[in-house]
Each structure stands twice: as C-alpha cells, then as structure tokens.
Design an enzyme around this catalytic site. Structure first.
Site, mmCIF file in Angstrom:
data_model
loop_
_atom_site.group_PDB
_atom_site.id
_atom_site.type_symbol
_atom_site.label_atom_id
_atom_site.label_comp_id
_atom_site.label_asym_id
_atom_site.label_seq_id
_atom_site.Cartn_x
_atom_site.Cartn_y
_atom_site.Cartn_z
ATOM 1 N N LYS A 115 0.865 -1.191 0.000
ATOM 2 C CA LYS A 115 0.000 0.000 0.000
ATOM 3 C C LYS A 115 0.893 1.230 0.000
ATOM 4 C CE LYS A 115 -4.416 1.067 0.175
ATOM 5 N NZ LYS A 115 -5.586 0.318 -0.337
HETATM 6 P P1 NAD Z 1 -12.763 8.422 -2.240
HETATM 7 O O1 NAD Z 1 -11.725 9.429 -1.941
HETATM 8 O O2 NAD Z 1 -13.269 8.288 -3.629
HETATM 9 O O3 NAD Z 1 -14.057 8.654 -1.312
HETATM 10 C C1 NAD Z 1 -14.011 8.753 0.078
HETATM 11 C C2 NAD Z 1 -15.141 9.672 0.480
HETATM 12 O O4 NAD Z 1 -15.283 9.645 1.888
HETATM 13 C C3 NAD Z 1 -14.884 11.127 0.078
HETATM 14 O O5 NAD Z 1 -16.016 11.637 -0.590
HETATM 15 C C4 NAD Z 1 -14.625 11.826 1.420
HETATM 16 O O6 NAD Z 1 -15.051 13.175 1.415
HETATM 17 C C5 NAD Z 1 -15.444 10.974 2.356
HETATM 18 N N1 NAD Z 1 -14.979 11.038 3.739
HETATM 19 C C6 NAD Z 1 -13.696 11.015 4.191
HETATM 20 N N2 NAD Z 1 -13.676 11.104 5.527
HETATM 21 C C7 NAD Z 1 -14.959 11.167 5.920
HETATM 22 C C8 NAD Z 1 -15.585 11.271 7.186
HETATM 23 N N3 NAD Z 1 -14.868 11.349 8.315
HETATM 24 N N4 NAD Z 1 -16.925 11.290 7.233
HETATM 25 C C9 NAD Z 1 -17.656 11.225 6.109
HETATM 26 N N5 NAD Z 1 -17.126 11.144 4.873
HETATM 27 C C10 NAD Z 1 -15.792 11.113 4.789
HETATM 28 O O7 NAD Z 1 -12.195 7.036 -1.688
HETATM 29 P P2 NAD Z 1 -12.667 5.577 -2.067
HETATM 30 O O8 NAD Z 1 -11.792 5.091 -3.157
HETATM 31 O O9 NAD Z 1 -14.131 5.538 -2.200
HETATM 32 O O10 NAD Z 1 -12.184 4.800 -0.751
HETATM 33 C C11 NAD Z 1 -12.980 4.786 0.432
HETATM 34 C C12 NAD Z 1 -12.520 3.640 1.313
HETATM 35 O O11 NAD Z 1 -12.610 2.413 0.582
HETATM 36 C C13 NAD Z 1 -11.080 3.733 1.800
HETATM 37 O O12 NAD Z 1 -10.985 3.105 3.067
HETATM 38 C C14 NAD Z 1 -10.328 2.881 0.777
HETATM 39 O O13 NAD Z 1 -9.101 2.377 1.283
HETATM 40 C C15 NAD Z 1 -11.340 1.770 0.573
HETATM 41 N N6 NAD Z 1 -11.173 1.027 -0.673
HETATM 42 C C16 NAD Z 1 -11.209 1.647 -1.881
HETATM 43 C C17 NAD Z 1 -11.054 0.880 -3.032
HETATM 44 C C18 NAD Z 1 -11.146 1.494 -4.409
HETATM 45 O O14 NAD Z 1 -11.095 0.735 -5.396
HETATM 46 N N7 NAD Z 1 -11.322 2.791 -4.546
HETATM 47 C C19 NAD Z 1 -10.837 -0.492 -2.946
HETATM 48 C C20 NAD Z 1 -10.832 -1.106 -1.680
HETATM 49 C C21 NAD Z 1 -11.002 -0.330 -0.546
#
Ligand code: NAD
Length: 479
Positions: A115
């Site tokens: 990561k």
């Molecule tokens: P992203 O940046 O697209 O979206 C995250 C969203 O959460 C944003 O809109 C942000 O404003 C919001 N956010 C952040 N902190 C917050 C809080 N305290 N309260 C409310 N909203 C909040 O990110 P993503 O890619 O959707 O990833 C989200 C989670 O999923 C992370 O933990 C990431 O590691 C995990 N994840 C993502 C993927 C992927 O393919 N994108 C794959 C596996 C896991």
C-alpha cells in the site's frame, strides 16, 4: 508447534488503525496451528519506504512525504492502492498493506500485499500541479522497484483515480524499464484508453453489492426467517466517493433498496422515502457538497449519519469510523465494510453483542483488487477479454435459437433473446468473474464459520482462511 504471536492484544478505544489490524490478526493466528516463528513472519510488515521529495511549484520549492509499504511478498507482485490524504502516516500505510495481503489471500488472487500514500490534500492543488507531483512520486517509487509489473503494482485509492494511474503508468515508462512491452501492467485502475479494463472504476462498489447478495442468499438457504429482501431494506452510506457512491447506486437502482442516508465530511442527507443517488452525485459535483440537495433533509452533524436506523450500514469513507465511543449507538442490522478497517477492534465486540452482523472489509471491498487482477492479466496478455471468441459464440447462440424455433414452431422468448445472443463483452466477463470470485470467497467463509466451532464471526473466518493460505505459501518455499 504453538503459534500465537502474542496473547490477544488488550487494546483500548484509542488504539491506532495498525493496532486494530494486528489485534484482528493475532486473534485469528492464535487459532491456527503454525510452525514456530511462522506467525511472526506473516504478521510483520516486510518493508516500508519513506520518500521525501521536492517539486518546484508556484515559484518556490514544496516538499512532499510519501510511503510505500510491502507487507508480504509470498506471491509477487505485491499489490495495493496509493492514497492521497493529508492525514496519512506510516502506520496507516502498514495497516493497509497488511489488509491487502489478507484480502488477496482470502479471495485467492495471486498477489502479495502492499500500500502507498502521499501526504497531500489533492484539493489544494491545480490539476497540472498534481500531475507534476504524481510524476515525481512515481520516479521515486520506480527507483526502488516499488512500481513495476512484476514486483509492485499500485492502484487507485482514496483521493486518487484513473487520472493519477494514467500519469503513473506514463511516467513509469519514461524511467526506461527493461521490459517496456509489459510496462502498462505497472499500475491498475487506468482509463480504458490507457490500458484499463471495463468495470474497474466501479468494481469495489459492485463488489460491495455482490457481497451483500452473497450474505442474503446464504440466509435464505439456511431458512432463517425475519430478514427482508433488498427492495424492502433501507441503506445508509458513509463516504460518497468511489466506493460509497457506486455501492449506493447499484443497491438502489438495480436492487430497489432504499438509500435513506448519505454521510460526508460536513454532514449527512436523510430521506426516509429513499434518495435519488445519481441526483445526489450530480449535486455534489456541481456544488462541492452533498448538503443542500433538494430531495432530502440536510444535517450538519456528520457523526450522527452513522447512527441512523437502517437495515444495512455501509461505512465507505475511512478507517476507525466506528469506535467504542459510538458503537453502542449504531442501529443497523448489518454492516458491510466498504472502507478498509472502518470498525476498530475494540468496537467490534460491542456491535456483535448487539446482534449486528458484520461483513468484513477483506471480503466486502475486494472487488477492486479482483478487477485489478483482471486488468493486470489483460495488460500482460495484450488482448482484450473475449476478443477471440465473441463473434463465434454469437453465431453459435444464433444457430441454437434458430434450431429451437424450427423444432418447437415457437419464437424464442423476446425478453431472453438479446442476452442469449450476446457473445460476451469485456464488461460481461469482468462482472461474471467478479461475481464468481466473490461467491467462492463467501462460500469459503461461511463453510469455515460452520466447521470451526471456535470461530464465531465472519471476520475471524476471513482472517483464518487468508492467514492459512499465506502460511501455506511460506511453508512451500521454506522461509
Ligand atoms: P474516495 O476518496 O473516492 O471517497 C471517500 C469519500 O469519503 C470522500 O467523498 C470523502 O469526502 C469521504 N470522507 C472522508 N472522511 C470522511 C468522514 N470522516 N466522514 C464522512 N465522509 C468522509 O475514496 P474511495 O476510493 O471511495 O475509498 C474509500 C474507502 O474504501 C477507503 O478506506 C479505501 O481504502 C477503501 N477502498 C477503496 C477501493 C477502491 O477501489 N477505490 C478499494 C478497496 C477499498
């Protein structure tokens, strides 16, 4: 031959994300019978590289700090996203890398775990500035084989998307790798025009939907009464980014579930008749916030968005969203962990004691890495999935429909015709492959839970399978 690395960590409410992941690992390792020393080997992060670099922007030098952590190389390449977040730190990256090793182990995708993060608020920079920062970061990673098709393959994560992946792949090629033919496989999550694959952007949200389907199907098979089907269920989502938006969209538009609550940084939206998820996204893109959306009540207390009454809660924002402080106020019946590590170790037992079922992150958000694997394979084979067979299948299916019509004297059912004639486009194959891997992983977790009386919940079952597979790989190579 005992195994346990440490006694189950007595961790408290202020434990870090890494403490939590290690405590979950310790609990599962204590139930596996591993040769002396192997548990420590699996548990420890292999390496973490910190990079500090400068980029001349806006007439002065700015310094940036980033990390790339490799938790496990029992299978190569190691795989895991790169996030852009001002709150990132080394421990967080190590926790996320460990989760990647475990996730790939659980869903049986041949990658080790890695990561990365860059400590930056992407919203503070213009696009051309972000591009220069990303390209400079890529050079630093490439110097140490921390981006390479055969050793370490980043992907998108919080704060990054296909745009950053396209810059990284392009910059990697400029560093002069010896294997230029396969260079595109150095990152996944690229746009289609730059070697990406259909369905990667929404893959994690699609996987969240698949995970919920697997669980509900299992309940029905067991004849457990009292659960309602998705069209009658209410859903609350925290984090309306890539994962949260797509999961909410698929569950509402395709399954008819009512998404009653969407939470973001600055507050949450509520509508007990269900929100129009796509319209909320349009509003967010146009105004920069979900708040003020006309078809819902806007509330400013973001933390309370997690505590609303609903059937399914999908925390899809960040780690440690549910801690011992708010766990007792969670009113969902099922939590599907879209984010990595949204439930702190010390909060889990409070939720389980309340009778809440938890579908663990290792499983629920694995869709991203599963489709990344398909993209990586596509880049290495240099041929889109289905290219050689699609037209042949279409012809064969057409002949079958014609033969059936001649034999029965009746027309082929119209509502089945289009799907039956389709020879298998890339998106169909990606969705079918994702569904298949998710179902196998769920069946494995469910079987493990039933056959091991000492395992009481799906997360421990997931860790048990993943750690067992990693242990087998280490045993086979004798390290
Ligand atoms: P992203 O940046 O697209 O979206 C995250 C969203 O959460 C944003 O809109 C942000 O404003 C919001 N956010 C952040 N902190 C917050 C809080 N305290 N309260 C409310 N909203 C909040 O990110 P993503 O890619 O959707 O990833 C989200 C989670 O999923 C992370 O933990 C990431 O590691 C995990 N994840 C993502 C993927 C992927 O393919 N994108 C794959 C596996 C896991």
């Amino acid at each position: 031959m005992n195994t346990a690395v440490r006694v189950q960590s007595p961790i408290t409410g202020d434990a870090s994300f890494l403490d939590s992941v290690e405590a979950y690992m310790d609990r599962a390792l204590a139930q596996l019978s591993l040769p002396e020393g192997l548990a420590e080997r699996i548990r420890a992060c292999n390496s973490t590289y910190t990079v500090r670099f400068g980029v001349r922007l806006r007439g002065r030098m700015y310094s940036f700090t980033g990390w790339r952590s490799v938790h496990s190389e029992h299978v190569e390449p190691a795989k895991g996203g790169i996030r852009y977040d001002i709150n990132s730190n080394e421990q967080e990256v190590e926790a996320l890398a460990a989760l990647m090793s475990l996730k790939c182990g659980l869903v049986d995708i041949p990658f080790g775990g890695s990561k990365g993060a860059l400590k930056i608020n992407p919203k503070e920079w213009e696009i051309h500035e972000l591009e220069r920062i990303t390209r400079r970061f890529t050079q630093e990673l490439a110097k140490r084989d921390l981006i390479s098709p055969g050793r370490n393959v980043p992907a998108l994560d919080m704060g990054t998307g296909e745009r950053e992946m396209a810059w990284m792949a392009d910059e990697y090629k400029r560093t002069g790798p010896s294997d230029i033919v396969n260079a595109n496989a150095c990152v996944t999550g690229k746009p289609l025009s730059r070697g990406g694959i259909e369905g990667r952007t929404e893959a994690t949200g699609r996987g969240v939907q698949d995970a919920i389907h697997c669980f509900l199907r299992d309940l029905h098979q067991n004849g457990i009464e009292g659960r309602r089907d998705l069209p009658k269920m209410t859903v609350a989502v925290q984090g309306f980014g890539n994962v949260g938006y797509h999961a909410a969209k698929f569950l509402s538009e395709e399954d008819g579930a009512k998404v009653v609550c969407i939470t973001e940084h600055h507050g949450y939206l509520w509508n007990d008749n269900g929100l129009d998820v796509a319209a909320v996204k349009r509003h967010q893109l146009a105004t920069g916030t979900i708040l003020g959306f006309e078809g819902a009540e806007s509330h400013l207390q973001s933390a309370q968005g997690l505590e609303v009454e609903c059937d399914i809660l999908i925390p899809a924002a960040m780690e440690n969203a549910i801690t011992p402080e708010n766990a007792s106020r969670i009113r969902a019946k099922l939590i599907a962990e879209g984010a990595n590590g949204p439930i702190a170790f010390a909060a889990e037992e409070i939720l389980l004691a309340k009778g809440i079922t938890i579908l663990p992150d290792l499983f629920v958000n694995a869709g991203g890495v599963i489709v990344s694997y398909f993209e990586w394979v596509k880049n290495l084979t240099h041929i889109p999935f289905g290219l050689m067979e699609r037209r042949r299948r279409e012809r064969r299916n057409l002949h079958i429909t014609q033969a059936l019509e001649t034999m029965t004297g009746q027309g082929f059912p119209e509502h089945l015709r289009d799907e039956f004639l389709e020879g298998g486009s890339e998106i169909d194959l990606v969705r079918s492959g994702l569904d298949d891997v998710m179902r196998s992983a769920y069946e494995n977790m469910s079987r493990t839970l039933r056959s091991h009386p000492e395992i009481k919940d799906l997360r421990t079952a997931a860790y048990h399978i993943a750690l067992g597979r990693i242990a087998e790989a280490y045993k086979a190579i004798g390290i």
